[in-house]
Design an enzyme around this catalytic site. Sequence first.
Site, PDB file in Angstrom:
ATOM      1  N   VAL A  55      38.927  25.145  35.686  1.00 24.31           N
ATOM      2  CA  VAL A  55      39.208  24.816  34.275  1.00 24.31           C
ATOM      3  C   VAL A  55      40.660  24.416  34.038  1.00 24.31           C
ATOM      4  O   VAL A  55      40.985  23.861  32.991  1.00 24.31           O
ATOM      5  CB  VAL A  55      38.827  25.968  33.309  1.00 24.31           C
ATOM      6  CG1 VAL A  55      37.333  26.233  33.342  1.00 24.31           C
ATOM      7  CG2 VAL A  55      39.634  27.231  33.583  1.00 24.31           C
ATOM      8  N   ARG A 139      52.541  43.162  30.498  1.00 29.73           N
ATOM      9  CA  ARG A 139      51.545  42.084  30.401  1.00 29.73           C
ATOM     10  C   ARG A 139      52.205  40.861  29.764  1.00 29.73           C
ATOM     11  O   ARG A 139      51.597  40.214  28.910  1.00 29.73           O
ATOM     12  CB  ARG A 139      50.344  42.513  29.537  1.00 29.73           C
ATOM     13  CG  ARG A 139      49.536  43.656  30.075  1.00 29.73           C
ATOM     14  CD  ARG A 139      48.784  43.283  31.352  1.00 29.73           C
ATOM     15  NE  ARG A 139      47.880  44.358  31.711  1.00 29.73           N
ATOM     16  CZ  ARG A 139      48.246  45.521  32.248  1.00 29.73           C
ATOM     17  NH1 ARG A 139      49.516  45.750  32.505  1.00 29.73           N
ATOM     18  NH2 ARG A 139      47.352  46.437  32.544  1.00 29.73           N
ATOM     19  N   TYR A 142      50.338  37.423  30.520  1.00 30.01           N
ATOM     20  CA  TYR A 142      48.956  37.538  30.036  1.00 30.01           C
ATOM     21  C   TYR A 142      48.929  37.583  28.505  1.00 30.01           C
ATOM     22  O   TYR A 142      48.108  36.921  27.867  1.00 30.01           O
ATOM     23  CB  TYR A 142      48.318  38.785  30.650  1.00 30.01           C
ATOM     24  CG  TYR A 142      46.860  38.969  30.310  1.00 30.01           C
ATOM     25  CD1 TYR A 142      45.884  38.098  30.810  1.00 30.01           C
ATOM     26  CD2 TYR A 142      46.440  40.019  29.486  1.00 30.01           C
ATOM     27  CE1 TYR A 142      44.545  38.272  30.495  1.00 30.01           C
ATOM     28  CE2 TYR A 142      45.102  40.196  29.174  1.00 30.01           C
ATOM     29  CZ  TYR A 142      44.163  39.323  29.678  1.00 30.01           C
ATOM     30  OH  TYR A 142      42.833  39.494  29.360  1.00 30.01           O
ATOM     31  N   PRO A 178      34.760  43.230  37.360  1.00 32.66           N
ATOM     32  CA  PRO A 178      35.515  43.049  38.599  1.00 32.66           C
ATOM     33  C   PRO A 178      36.998  42.749  38.347  1.00 32.66           C
ATOM     34  O   PRO A 178      37.860  43.035  39.189  1.00 32.66           O
ATOM     35  CB  PRO A 178      34.824  41.849  39.260  1.00 32.66           C
ATOM     36  CG  PRO A 178      33.426  41.911  38.751  1.00 32.66           C
ATOM     37  CD  PRO A 178      33.537  42.401  37.337  1.00 32.66           C
TER      38      PRO A 178
HETATM   39  N1  LIG Z   1      37.908  42.876  31.550  1.00 32.39           N
HETATM   40  C1  LIG Z   1      38.720  43.188  30.565  1.00 32.39           C
HETATM   41  O1  LIG Z   1      39.152  44.353  30.409  1.00 32.39           O
HETATM   42  C2  LIG Z   1      39.099  42.152  29.556  1.00 32.39           C
HETATM   43  C3  LIG Z   1      39.703  42.573  28.348  1.00 32.39           C
HETATM   44  C4  LIG Z   1      40.078  41.622  27.403  1.00 32.39           C
HETATM   45  C5  LIG Z   1      39.855  40.279  27.645  1.00 32.39           C
HETATM   46  N2  LIG Z   1      39.269  39.902  28.823  1.00 32.39           N
HETATM   47  C6  LIG Z   1      39.104  38.466  29.036  1.00 32.39           C
HETATM   48  O2  LIG Z   1      37.715  38.202  29.259  1.00 32.39           O
HETATM   49  C7  LIG Z   1      37.572  37.096  30.141  1.00 32.39           C
HETATM   50  C8  LIG Z   1      36.669  37.463  31.298  1.00 32.39           C
HETATM   51  O3  LIG Z   1      37.202  38.589  31.962  1.00 32.39           O
HETATM   52  P1  LIG Z   1      36.383  39.370  33.091  1.00 32.39           P
HETATM   53  O4  LIG Z   1      36.940  40.744  33.078  1.00 32.39           O
HETATM   54  O5  LIG Z   1      34.922  39.173  32.918  1.00 32.39           O
HETATM   55  O6  LIG Z   1      36.919  38.579  34.405  1.00 32.39           O
HETATM   56  P2  LIG Z   1      36.299  38.398  35.887  1.00 32.39           P
HETATM   57  O7  LIG Z   1      37.476  38.344  36.808  1.00 32.39           O
HETATM   58  O8  LIG Z   1      35.240  39.427  36.136  1.00 32.39           O
HETATM   59  O9  LIG Z   1      35.625  36.963  35.804  1.00 32.39           O
HETATM   60  C9  LIG Z   1      36.388  35.802  35.576  1.00 32.39           C
HETATM   61  C10 LIG Z   1      35.600  34.595  36.016  1.00 32.39           C
HETATM   62  O10 LIG Z   1      36.430  33.433  35.781  1.00 32.39           O
HETATM   63  C11 LIG Z   1      36.362  32.601  36.929  1.00 32.39           C
HETATM   64  N3  LIG Z   1      37.599  31.812  37.038  1.00 32.39           N
HETATM   65  C12 LIG Z   1      38.852  32.262  37.300  1.00 32.39           C
HETATM   66  N4  LIG Z   1      39.721  31.237  37.364  1.00 32.39           N
HETATM   67  C13 LIG Z   1      38.983  30.105  37.126  1.00 32.39           C
HETATM   68  C14 LIG Z   1      39.315  28.734  37.059  1.00 32.39           C
HETATM   69  N5  LIG Z   1      40.565  28.292  37.266  1.00 32.39           N
HETATM   70  N6  LIG Z   1      38.317  27.851  36.798  1.00 32.39           N
HETATM   71  C15 LIG Z   1      37.048  28.269  36.586  1.00 32.39           C
HETATM   72  N7  LIG Z   1      36.683  29.568  36.645  1.00 32.39           N
HETATM   73  C16 LIG Z   1      37.654  30.470  36.914  1.00 32.39           C
HETATM   74  C17 LIG Z   1      36.199  33.552  38.095  1.00 32.39           C
HETATM   75  O11 LIG Z   1      35.657  32.897  39.240  1.00 32.39           O
HETATM   76  C18 LIG Z   1      35.241  34.600  37.499  1.00 32.39           C
HETATM   77  O12 LIG Z   1      33.896  34.223  37.677  1.00 32.39           O
HETATM   78  C19 LIG Z   1      39.003  36.690  30.548  1.00 32.39           C
HETATM   79  O13 LIG Z   1      39.452  35.630  29.737  1.00 32.39           O
HETATM   80  C20 LIG Z   1      39.810  37.944  30.266  1.00 32.39           C
HETATM   81  O14 LIG Z   1      41.163  37.656  30.009  1.00 32.39           O
HETATM   82  C21 LIG Z   1      38.904  40.803  29.777  1.00 32.39           C
END
Ligand SMILES: NC(=O)c1ccc[n+]([C@@H]2O[C@H](COP(=O)([O-])OP(=O)(O)OC[C@H]3O[C@@H](n4cnc5c(N)ncnc54)[C@H](O)[C@@H]3O)[C@@H](O)[C@H]2O)c1
Length: 244
Positions: A55, A139, A142, A178
């Site tokens: 992306v 952070r 981020y 993850p």
């Molecule tokens: N897990 C948390 O505690 C949390 C809290 C607040 C916000 N978020 C946000 O939620 C979203 C998802 O988080 P998650 O915990 O499910 O993450 P995750 O690491 O489990 O999954 C992220 C996915 O994004 C894909 N990805 C990473 N870089 C990419 C790229 N350049 N192009 C295409 N795909 C790409 C990865 O392959 C993976 O499948 C993120 O934006 C994260 O910032 C997560």
Amino acid sequence: MSTLKLNGQVAVITGASSGIGAAIASRFAAEGARVLNLDLVPSPDPAIEHLACDVSDHAAVAAVLAGVPVIDVLVNNAGVAHIGDVEGTMPADFERIFRINVAGVYHTLHAVLPRMRVAGRGVILNLCSIVAKVGIPERFAYSMSKGAVLSMTLSVARDYVDKGIRCNCLCPARVHTPFVDNFLAENYPGREAEVFARLESAQPIGRMGTPDEVASLALFLCSPDAAFITGSAYDIDGGFTLLR
Ligand SMILES: NC(=O)c1ccc[n+]([C@@H]2O[C@H](COP(=O)([O-])OP(=O)(O)OC[C@H]3O[C@@H](n4cnc5c(N)ncnc54)[C@H](O)[C@@H]3O)[C@@H](O)[C@H]2O)c1
């Protein structure tokens, strides 16, 4: 008439091969949507179509989405983390977070919005975070990226409110994915359980959220049930922001 909430809709979700994105993708598919997953790696769920894409690459996002004739729903979920205050954030760290978490959202918006505008309808949901609203230690990059996601959400909601397009974002606190496990393994080797417990207790409710709980809110916001909602940032945080 179908009672499925996204019956016949085409939903593009970025980063739907893991964690929150995977849960949203499976839920949307169960509610009748055709789900297209823009991710570096394929989804473990065979019902989710994989469009291999980084992306952070504007031309790649444009090319892969040019082949999708209709897009009803866009969920900008792909995101990566970085730990560090300003001094612990090197230019390469800052740029990587910017390219994926900020520019990545712009790239999909830029590809999808013209078509939603012509269709006169569409729904966008961005994955933000509580870090856009409160200061979390170490952070810096981020938080910068999620602040930008919140601002982009408001900007798009404003510019497209009269074109039948809604745009909202979700602000989760810690969700067990993850993303969290990798973060602990990389940054606290040997102390994973101790730090995991600390992360759980950061939410007054006493635990982390689950990807399914986030998917439930995502489904609501992307469905016709939320037709009156745009430009909103929804906390889903176990009370994290309650006491601040
Ligand atoms: N897990 C948390 O505690 C949390 C809290 C607040 C916000 N978020 C946000 O939620 C979203 C998802 O988080 P998650 O915990 O499910 O993450 P995750 O690491 O489990 O999954 C992220 C996915 O994004 C894909 N990805 C990473 N870089 C990419 C790229 N350049 N192009 C295409 N795909 C790409 C990865 O392959 C993976 O499948 C993120 O934006 C994260 O910032 C997560």
